[in-house]
Design a protein around this motif. Sequence first.
Motif, PDB file in Angstrom:
ATOM      1  N   GLU A  66      -0.761  41.371  -2.499  1.00  0.00           N
ATOM      2  CA  GLU A  66      -0.127  39.858  -2.730  1.00  0.00           C
ATOM      3  C   GLU A  66       1.033  40.006  -3.718  1.00  0.00           C
ATOM      4  O   GLU A  66       2.188  39.426  -3.806  1.00  0.00           O
ATOM      5  CB  GLU A  66      -1.130  39.041  -3.370  1.00  0.00           C
TER       6      GLU A  66
ATOM      7  N   SER B 122       4.834  39.054  -3.138  1.00  0.00           N
ATOM      8  CA  SER B 122       5.673  38.309  -4.116  1.00  0.00           C
ATOM      9  C   SER B 122       6.728  38.710  -4.467  1.00  0.00           C
ATOM     10  O   SER B 122       8.091  38.231  -4.881  1.00  0.00           O
ATOM     11  CB  SER B 122       4.665  37.945  -5.230  1.00  0.00           C
TER      12      SER B 122
ATOM     13  N   ARG C  27       9.725  38.891  -2.056  1.00  0.00           N
ATOM     14  CA  ARG C  27      10.125  37.872  -1.728  1.00  0.00           C
ATOM     15  C   ARG C  27      11.282  37.489  -2.687  1.00  0.00           C
ATOM     16  O   ARG C  27      12.258  36.944  -2.525  1.00  0.00           O
ATOM     17  CB  ARG C  27       9.151  36.939  -1.173  1.00  0.00           C
ATOM     18  N   SER C  28      10.633  37.490  -3.857  1.00  0.00           N
ATOM     19  CA  SER C  28      11.570  36.967  -5.178  1.00  0.00           C
ATOM     20  C   SER C  28      12.753  38.009  -5.075  1.00  0.00           C
ATOM     21  O   SER C  28      13.829  37.437  -5.475  1.00  0.00           O
ATOM     22  CB  SER C  28      10.816  37.127  -6.433  1.00  0.00           C
TER      23      SER C  28
ATOM     24  N   VAL D   1      12.676  37.725   4.034  1.00  0.00           N
ATOM     25  CA  VAL D   1      11.996  36.586   3.803  1.00  0.00           C
ATOM     26  C   VAL D   1      11.116  35.827   4.787  1.00  0.00           C
ATOM     27  O   VAL D   1       9.902  35.681   4.596  1.00  0.00           O
ATOM     28  CB  VAL D   1      12.952  35.429   3.052  1.00  0.00           C
ATOM     29  N   ARG D   2      11.718  35.713   5.883  1.00  0.00           N
ATOM     30  CA  ARG D   2      10.872  35.326   7.036  1.00  0.00           C
ATOM     31  C   ARG D   2       9.707  36.202   7.601  1.00  0.00           C
ATOM     32  O   ARG D   2       8.599  35.501   7.650  1.00  0.00           O
ATOM     33  CB  ARG D   2      11.842  34.964   8.169  1.00  0.00           C
ATOM     34  N   THR D   3       9.879  37.392   7.532  1.00  0.00           N
ATOM     35  CA  THR D   3       8.882  38.026   7.994  1.00  0.00           C
ATOM     36  C   THR D   3       7.774  38.098   6.954  1.00  0.00           C
ATOM     37  O   THR D   3       6.629  38.088   7.060  1.00  0.00           O
ATOM     38  CB  THR D   3       9.304  39.749   8.449  1.00  0.00           C
ATOM     39  N   LEU D   4       8.176  37.951   5.634  1.00  0.00           N
ATOM     40  CA  LEU D   4       7.013  38.121   4.496  1.00  0.00           C
ATOM     41  C   LEU D   4       6.582  36.763   4.676  1.00  0.00           C
ATOM     42  O   LEU D   4       5.012  36.638   4.325  1.00  0.00           O
ATOM     43  CB  LEU D   4       7.726  38.073   3.255  1.00  0.00           C
ATOM     44  N   ASP D   5       7.222  35.608   5.067  1.00  0.00           N
ATOM     45  CA  ASP D   5       6.489  34.345   4.898  1.00  0.00           C
ATOM     46  C   ASP D   5       5.595  34.256   6.173  1.00  0.00           C
ATOM     47  O   ASP D   5       4.729  33.188   6.112  1.00  0.00           O
ATOM     48  CB  ASP D   5       7.625  33.176   5.016  1.00  0.00           C
ATOM     49  N   GLY D   6       6.063  34.935   7.149  1.00  0.00           N
ATOM     50  CA  GLY D   6       4.951  34.754   8.337  1.00  0.00           C
ATOM     51  C   GLY D   6       3.860  35.797   8.261  1.00  0.00           C
ATOM     52  O   GLY D   6       2.959  35.715   9.482  1.00  0.00           O
TER      53      GLY D   6
ATOM     54  N   THR E  53      -0.009  37.138   7.766  1.00  0.00           N
ATOM     55  CA  THR E  53      -1.424  36.324   7.564  1.00  0.00           C
ATOM     56  C   THR E  53      -2.135  37.157   6.562  1.00  0.00           C
ATOM     57  O   THR E  53      -2.384  38.426   6.921  1.00  0.00           O
ATOM     58  CB  THR E  53      -1.874  36.344   9.004  1.00  0.00           C
TER      59      THR E  53
END
Length: 192
Positions: A19, A23, A26-27, A108-113, A115
């Motif tokens: 996690e 984070s 992404r940041s 960012v999109r791959t990290l947001d996706g 699970t």
Amino acid sequence: MAGTFEAIPGGGAAVALDEVEISILRSLAVQLLELIGPGDEPARGEDPLASLFTPGPSEPPADPALARLFPDAYGDDDDELREYSSEFRRFTENDLRDRKREDGMALVRTLDGLTPTGEGGAVLKLTAEDCRHWLGALNDLRLTIGTRLEVTDEDEGGELYRLPDSDPRKPMVMAYLWLGALQETLVETLMA
């Protein structure tokens, strides 16, 4: 797989991230996107093809990190080379910014996706195209952080890497080294 990319079927790569790593990545990517700036969307009613022929900036960025991401093509040794660099920049920088923005957004999109697994992390699986975007974004992140830290070729194994924990630059040095390791294992995975 923890911390290093491994090949997956279809030409992609996978890495286990916790996690905190998710984070941080992404940041950093969002900060990079903010630094690069928003794209120029065509005004309402404007021909979208017209933006293809709109010249970009002719001067290098004042921010050293942006200047590293968007360097002069021919250097600045003399007036003639500066003129050539200016002309080259006018016709290429907007496209380069768009590509860097696309790479950052893909990260960012791959990290947001992702699970999350039961342990709080996730396994990131990238397609071959995702890998290309990730390589670009990781490279841009390292260039930006390296510029902010004033890393030079002479710093290889230098004092920057042996900073005491109390030094305020230590977290960014650790991020710089970690991103380098991620980038290296992704390149090795794709070349295998």
